[in-house]
Design a protein around this motif. Structure first.
Motif, mmCIF file in Angstrom:
data_model
loop_
_atom_site.group_PDB
_atom_site.id
_atom_site.type_symbol
_atom_site.label_atom_id
_atom_site.label_comp_id
_atom_site.label_asym_id
_atom_site.label_seq_id
_atom_site.Cartn_x
_atom_site.Cartn_y
_atom_site.Cartn_z
ATOM 1 N N UNK A 1 0.833 -1.204 0.000
ATOM 2 C CA UNK A 1 0.000 0.000 0.000
ATOM 3 C C UNK A 1 0.867 1.253 0.000
ATOM 4 N N UNK A 2 1.926 1.228 0.787
ATOM 5 C CA UNK A 2 2.825 2.373 0.891
ATOM 6 C C UNK A 2 3.574 2.608 -0.422
ATOM 7 N N UNK A 3 4.119 1.542 -1.000
ATOM 8 C CA UNK A 3 4.864 1.678 -2.257
ATOM 9 C C UNK A 3 3.953 2.125 -3.397
ATOM 10 N N UNK A 4 2.720 1.664 -3.383
ATOM 11 C CA UNK A 4 1.772 2.083 -4.421
ATOM 12 C C UNK A 4 1.521 3.587 -4.326
ATOM 13 N N UNK A 5 1.366 4.089 -3.117
ATOM 14 C CA UNK A 5 1.071 5.509 -2.924
ATOM 15 C C UNK A 5 2.282 6.396 -3.220
ATOM 16 N N UNK A 6 3.460 5.923 -2.831
ATOM 17 C CA UNK A 6 4.668 6.741 -2.973
ATOM 18 C C UNK A 6 5.368 6.568 -4.314
ATOM 19 N N UNK A 7 5.132 5.424 -4.960
ATOM 20 C CA UNK A 7 5.840 5.109 -6.193
ATOM 21 C C UNK A 7 7.270 4.687 -5.960
ATOM 22 N N UNK A 8 7.637 4.436 -4.701
ATOM 23 C CA UNK A 8 9.010 4.083 -4.347
ATOM 24 C C UNK A 8 9.304 2.624 -4.661
ATOM 25 N N UNK A 9 10.581 2.240 -4.505
ATOM 26 C CA UNK A 9 11.016 0.862 -4.756
ATOM 27 C C UNK A 9 12.101 0.507 -3.752
ATOM 28 N N UNK A 10 11.740 0.471 -2.489
ATOM 29 C CA UNK A 10 12.715 0.216 -1.442
ATOM 30 C C UNK A 10 12.059 -0.502 -0.271
ATOM 31 N N UNK A 11 12.907 -1.032 0.620
ATOM 32 C CA UNK A 11 12.395 -1.741 1.795
ATOM 33 C C UNK A 11 11.881 -0.778 2.863
ATOM 34 N N UNK A 12 12.512 0.360 2.980
ATOM 35 C CA UNK A 12 12.126 1.329 4.000
ATOM 36 C C UNK A 12 10.825 2.011 3.619
ATOM 37 N N UNK A 13 9.862 2.016 4.545
ATOM 38 C CA UNK A 13 8.582 2.641 4.271
ATOM 39 C C UNK A 13 8.649 4.149 4.353
ATOM 40 N N UNK A 14 7.634 4.822 3.835
ATOM 41 C CA UNK A 14 7.601 6.282 3.874
ATOM 42 C C UNK A 14 7.503 6.803 5.297
ATOM 43 N N UNK A 15 7.057 5.954 6.226
ATOM 44 C CA UNK A 15 6.993 6.329 7.638
ATOM 45 C C UNK A 15 8.257 5.934 8.393
ATOM 46 N N UNK A 16 9.274 5.472 7.663
ATOM 47 C CA UNK A 16 10.522 5.056 8.287
ATOM 48 C C UNK A 16 10.542 3.607 8.723
ATOM 49 N N UNK A 17 9.444 2.876 8.501
ATOM 50 C CA UNK A 17 9.353 1.489 8.950
ATOM 51 C C UNK A 17 10.236 0.578 8.128
ATOM 52 N N UNK A 18 10.743 -0.473 8.786
ATOM 53 C CA UNK A 18 11.498 -1.544 8.161
ATOM 54 C C UNK A 18 10.650 -2.812 8.211
ATOM 55 N N UNK A 19 11.052 -3.881 7.491
ATOM 56 C CA UNK A 19 10.240 -5.105 7.479
ATOM 57 C C UNK A 19 9.865 -5.615 8.868
ATOM 58 N N UNK A 20 10.812 -5.567 9.824
ATOM 59 C CA UNK A 20 10.505 -6.073 11.168
ATOM 60 C C UNK A 20 9.458 -5.221 11.879
#
Length: 220
Positions: free
Chosen positions: A121-140
């Motif tokens: 959902x985050x990558x769709x909204x931001x258009x990004x391509x990374x593990x780190x979320x737009x809120x600074x979150x990591x997979x864990x």
């Protein structure tokens, strides 16, 4: 000791390469769990086929290697595609699977899949391509919203593939990724639980987030 394995796949040029060919082994169909989409279920099945029957899975790689001319892939009736490593990456993947010891299948996790879905959902909204979320979150962080991961955690992200075999085979070949980290995550015996989420992306059309863990305790 807790460890994190992070790997990102951007080899979208290989989307059309891995259409299942007639007569090749297909992963066993699993109709549950219901929280996974048909594509997500098939991704789990495909990874588990590679994990439990690596020598059988390498036959998939052997079948289409003949279509390469060096680094140029020439599939019948299609425009030739320039790859980064060509047959060397496929040959290396075949050698790896030939010596790979079968490992136990991954068990799907609802909480981990929800965490992966949050990232979709985050990558769709931001258009990004990374593990780190737009809120600074990591997979864990994302999987811990719905439970608790144990021992070790990792994440693969595939961009541009809308078929399970395309997603998993691309990650296993890992063309252009020196440490073959995507493949290592998929075949890592220390990983026992998996979360999968696939969805739309404004640039890559289809993306799939796969999160692995040594174990996972779901929230009640």
């Amino acid at each position: 000791m807790m460890r994190f394995n992070s790997h990102l796949s951007l080899v979208i040029c290989l989307t059309i390469l891995f259409t299942p060919l007639p007569g090749l082994p297909q992963p066993n169909k699993v109709d549950k769990p219901d929280y996974l989409s048909p594509l997500e279920k098939t991704v789990v099945n495909e990874m588990n086929l590679a994990r439990t029957s690596p020598k059988e899975y390498l036959s998939l790689l052997e079948q289409f290697r003949k279509f390469y001319d060096g680094k140029l892939l020439k599939l019948p009736g299609q425009t030739p595609i320039q790859t980064r490593e060509g047959t060397s990456a496929v040959a290396e993947a075949i050698r790896s699977l030939r010596s790979q010891t079968p490992v136990s299948p991954l068990s799907p996790s609802k909480g981990m899949s929800l965490g992966a879905k949050d990232h979709i959902t985050d990558l769709r909204a931001s258009g990004a391509s990374q593990h780190k979320g737009s809120d600074g979150s990591q997979p864990w962080d994302r999987v811990n919203r719905y439970g608790t991961w144990q021992k070790i955690i990792g994440e693969d992200i595939s961009f541009g593939h809308n078929k399970a075999r395309n997603i998993v085979m691309t990650l296993i070949i890992d063309d252009g990724v020196p440490n073959r980290g995507h493949r290592k995550n998929i075949l890592n015996a220390d990983f026992q639980a998996v979360g999968v989420a696939c969805g739309d992306h404004p640039a890559y059309r289809t993306i799939c987030v796969i999160t692995f863990a040594g174990g996972y305790e779901e929230k009640d």
